[in-house]
Scaffold this motif. Structure first.
Motif, mmCIF file in Angstrom:
data_model
loop_
_atom_site.group_PDB
_atom_site.id
_atom_site.type_symbol
_atom_site.label_atom_id
_atom_site.label_comp_id
_atom_site.label_asym_id
_atom_site.label_seq_id
_atom_site.Cartn_x
_atom_site.Cartn_y
_atom_site.Cartn_z
ATOM 1 N N LEU A 204 0.829 -1.200 0.000
ATOM 2 C CA LEU A 204 0.000 0.000 0.000
ATOM 3 C C LEU A 204 0.865 1.252 0.000
ATOM 4 O O LEU A 204 0.668 2.159 -0.809
ATOM 5 C CB LEU A 204 -0.930 -0.003 1.216
ATOM 6 C CG LEU A 204 -1.810 1.235 1.334
ATOM 7 C CD1 LEU A 204 -3.012 1.106 0.413
ATOM 8 C CD2 LEU A 204 -2.250 1.441 2.768
ATOM 9 N N ILE A 205 1.828 1.305 0.885
ATOM 10 C CA ILE A 205 2.701 2.471 0.986
ATOM 11 C C ILE A 205 3.491 2.673 -0.311
ATOM 12 O O ILE A 205 3.572 3.781 -0.836
ATOM 13 C CB ILE A 205 3.653 2.348 2.192
ATOM 14 C CG1 ILE A 205 2.862 2.468 3.500
ATOM 15 C CG2 ILE A 205 4.741 3.413 2.144
ATOM 16 C CD1 ILE A 205 3.674 2.163 4.746
ATOM 17 N N LEU A 206 4.063 1.598 -0.807
ATOM 18 C CA LEU A 206 4.898 1.718 -2.007
ATOM 19 C C LEU A 206 4.099 2.145 -3.238
ATOM 20 O O LEU A 206 4.533 3.016 -3.989
ATOM 21 C CB LEU A 206 5.618 0.397 -2.287
ATOM 22 C CG LEU A 206 6.739 0.036 -1.320
ATOM 23 C CD1 LEU A 206 7.212 -1.385 -1.562
ATOM 24 C CD2 LEU A 206 7.892 1.011 -1.439
ATOM 25 N N THR A 207 2.918 1.552 -3.445
ATOM 26 C CA THR A 207 2.176 1.829 -4.679
ATOM 27 C C THR A 207 1.283 3.052 -4.592
ATOM 28 O O THR A 207 1.265 3.862 -5.506
ATOM 29 C CB THR A 207 1.329 0.613 -5.101
ATOM 30 O OG1 THR A 207 0.431 0.263 -4.050
ATOM 31 C CG2 THR A 207 2.210 -0.572 -5.459
ATOM 32 N N TYR A 208 0.547 3.212 -3.514
ATOM 33 C CA TYR A 208 -0.419 4.302 -3.441
ATOM 34 C C TYR A 208 0.143 5.577 -2.848
ATOM 35 O O TYR A 208 -0.233 6.670 -3.257
ATOM 36 C CB TYR A 208 -1.662 3.869 -2.654
ATOM 37 C CG TYR A 208 -2.503 2.924 -3.448
ATOM 38 C CD1 TYR A 208 -3.419 3.392 -4.379
ATOM 39 C CD2 TYR A 208 -2.350 1.553 -3.305
ATOM 40 C CE1 TYR A 208 -4.164 2.517 -5.136
ATOM 41 C CE2 TYR A 208 -3.097 0.676 -4.051
ATOM 42 C CZ TYR A 208 -4.008 1.159 -4.967
ATOM 43 O OH TYR A 208 -4.745 0.295 -5.722
ATOM 44 N N LEU A 209 1.024 5.464 -1.898
ATOM 45 C CA LEU A 209 1.516 6.657 -1.221
ATOM 46 C C LEU A 209 2.848 7.148 -1.777
ATOM 47 O O LEU A 209 3.096 8.341 -1.818
ATOM 48 C CB LEU A 209 1.611 6.401 0.283
ATOM 49 C CG LEU A 209 0.280 5.987 0.933
ATOM 50 C CD1 LEU A 209 0.484 5.633 2.391
ATOM 51 C CD2 LEU A 209 -0.766 7.064 0.780
ATOM 52 N N ASP A 210 3.701 6.221 -2.192
ATOM 53 C CA ASP A 210 5.005 6.617 -2.712
ATOM 54 C C ASP A 210 5.070 6.643 -4.236
ATOM 55 O O ASP A 210 6.078 7.033 -4.803
ATOM 56 C CB ASP A 210 6.100 5.695 -2.176
ATOM 57 C CG ASP A 210 6.384 5.963 -0.707
ATOM 58 O OD1 ASP A 210 5.968 7.022 -0.213
ATOM 59 O OD2 ASP A 210 7.010 5.115 -0.060
ATOM 60 N N GLY A 211 4.018 6.185 -4.896
ATOM 61 C CA GLY A 211 3.932 6.301 -6.342
ATOM 62 C C GLY A 211 4.744 5.302 -7.153
ATOM 63 O O GLY A 211 4.948 5.508 -8.343
ATOM 64 N N PHE A 212 5.205 4.236 -6.529
ATOM 65 C CA PHE A 212 5.907 3.215 -7.296
ATOM 66 C C PHE A 212 4.895 2.400 -8.090
ATOM 67 O O PHE A 212 3.761 2.207 -7.657
ATOM 68 C CB PHE A 212 6.697 2.277 -6.376
ATOM 69 C CG PHE A 212 7.976 2.863 -5.867
ATOM 70 C CD1 PHE A 212 9.141 2.754 -6.596
ATOM 71 C CD2 PHE A 212 8.020 3.526 -4.655
ATOM 72 C CE1 PHE A 212 10.330 3.287 -6.146
ATOM 73 C CE2 PHE A 212 9.196 4.078 -4.186
ATOM 74 C CZ PHE A 212 10.349 3.959 -4.932
ATOM 75 N N SER A 213 5.302 1.913 -9.231
ATOM 76 C CA SER A 213 4.432 1.033 -10.004
ATOM 77 C C SER A 213 4.356 -0.312 -9.278
ATOM 78 O O SER A 213 5.183 -0.620 -8.420
ATOM 79 C CB SER A 213 4.995 0.824 -11.411
ATOM 80 O OG SER A 213 6.178 0.036 -11.362
ATOM 81 N N GLN A 214 3.367 -1.102 -9.664
ATOM 82 C CA GLN A 214 3.249 -2.425 -9.052
ATOM 83 C C GLN A 214 4.476 -3.269 -9.381
ATOM 84 O O GLN A 214 4.935 -4.050 -8.546
ATOM 85 C CB GLN A 214 1.972 -3.115 -9.511
ATOM 86 C CG GLN A 214 0.730 -2.482 -8.932
ATOM 87 C CD GLN A 214 -0.540 -3.174 -9.362
ATOM 88 O OE1 GLN A 214 -0.543 -4.037 -10.235
ATOM 89 N NE2 GLN A 214 -1.651 -2.793 -8.739
ATOM 90 N N GLN A 215 5.004 -3.092 -10.567
ATOM 91 C CA GLN A 215 6.203 -3.839 -10.953
ATOM 92 C C GLN A 215 7.394 -3.439 -10.081
ATOM 93 O O GLN A 215 8.148 -4.301 -9.611
ATOM 94 C CB GLN A 215 6.514 -3.595 -12.425
ATOM 95 C CG GLN A 215 7.679 -4.400 -12.939
ATOM 96 C CD GLN A 215 7.930 -4.178 -14.425
ATOM 97 O OE1 GLN A 215 7.350 -3.286 -15.033
ATOM 98 N NE2 GLN A 215 8.781 -4.986 -15.008
#
Length: 162
Positions: free
Chosen positions: A120-131
């Motif tokens: 959650l933090i990586l994809t939604y809050l920090d803007g990293f792609s799922q990959q």
């Protein structure tokens, strides 16, 4: 350090739920990155590499706190509700209502199980792609997708927004 410390602080604060602890995590991250700089793979994005180190430092902190709580009980200085526990709410520039809502959200995110919190933090809050998140966490893209969905669902339950 100047370029990356802000993003790492936000990441760590979201993960550990405490500003002071997040500062410690950021410092530990930069020390570990400096020591491991010779092993850095230039083919990998530098921010993702730093984020992976920070994630490991957050996990290490969580394990240390768990052991400390098992040994000392809730008298641990890092235990929620203890007199020295720092307020994880946003700064004074926001309104009181926004601060309360942001604090509730941060507390809800911090209370999520690690396997749901990290995607959650990586994809939604920090803007990293799922990959990118999958590479950082060393899991499949489908795992990231599923865990992020479950984390959002759990947050909605925690915050009473069905």
């Amino acid at each position: 350090m100047r370029r990356h410390k802000g993003a790492l602080f936000v990441f760590a604060r979201r993960h550990v739920g405490d500003a002071d602890a997040a500062l410690d995590v950021v410092q530990e991250t930069f020390v570990a990155a400096w020591r491991a700089l010779g092993r850095y793979d230039p083919a990998r994005p530098f921010p993702a590499w730093l984020r992976a180190i920070a994630l490991n430092k957050c996990r290490d902190r969580g394990r240390r706190l768990l052991v400390r709580r098992l040994v000392m009980g809730e008298r641990s200085i890092d235990a929620p509700g203890s007199p020295d526990y720092a307020d994880a709410g946003p700064g004074p520039e926001t309104t009181m209502l926004e601060a309360q809502e942001a604090g509730r959200l941060e507390a809800a995110i911090a209370s999520l199980p690690t396997n749901l919190k990290e995607p959650l933090i990586l994809t939604y809050l920090d803007g990293f792609s799922q990959q990118e998140a999958a590479k950082i966490l060393d899991v499949s893209i489908k795992t990231i997708e599923t865990r992020a969905y479950r984390a959002r669902k759990r947050l909605a339950e925690l915050l009473g927004e069905h």
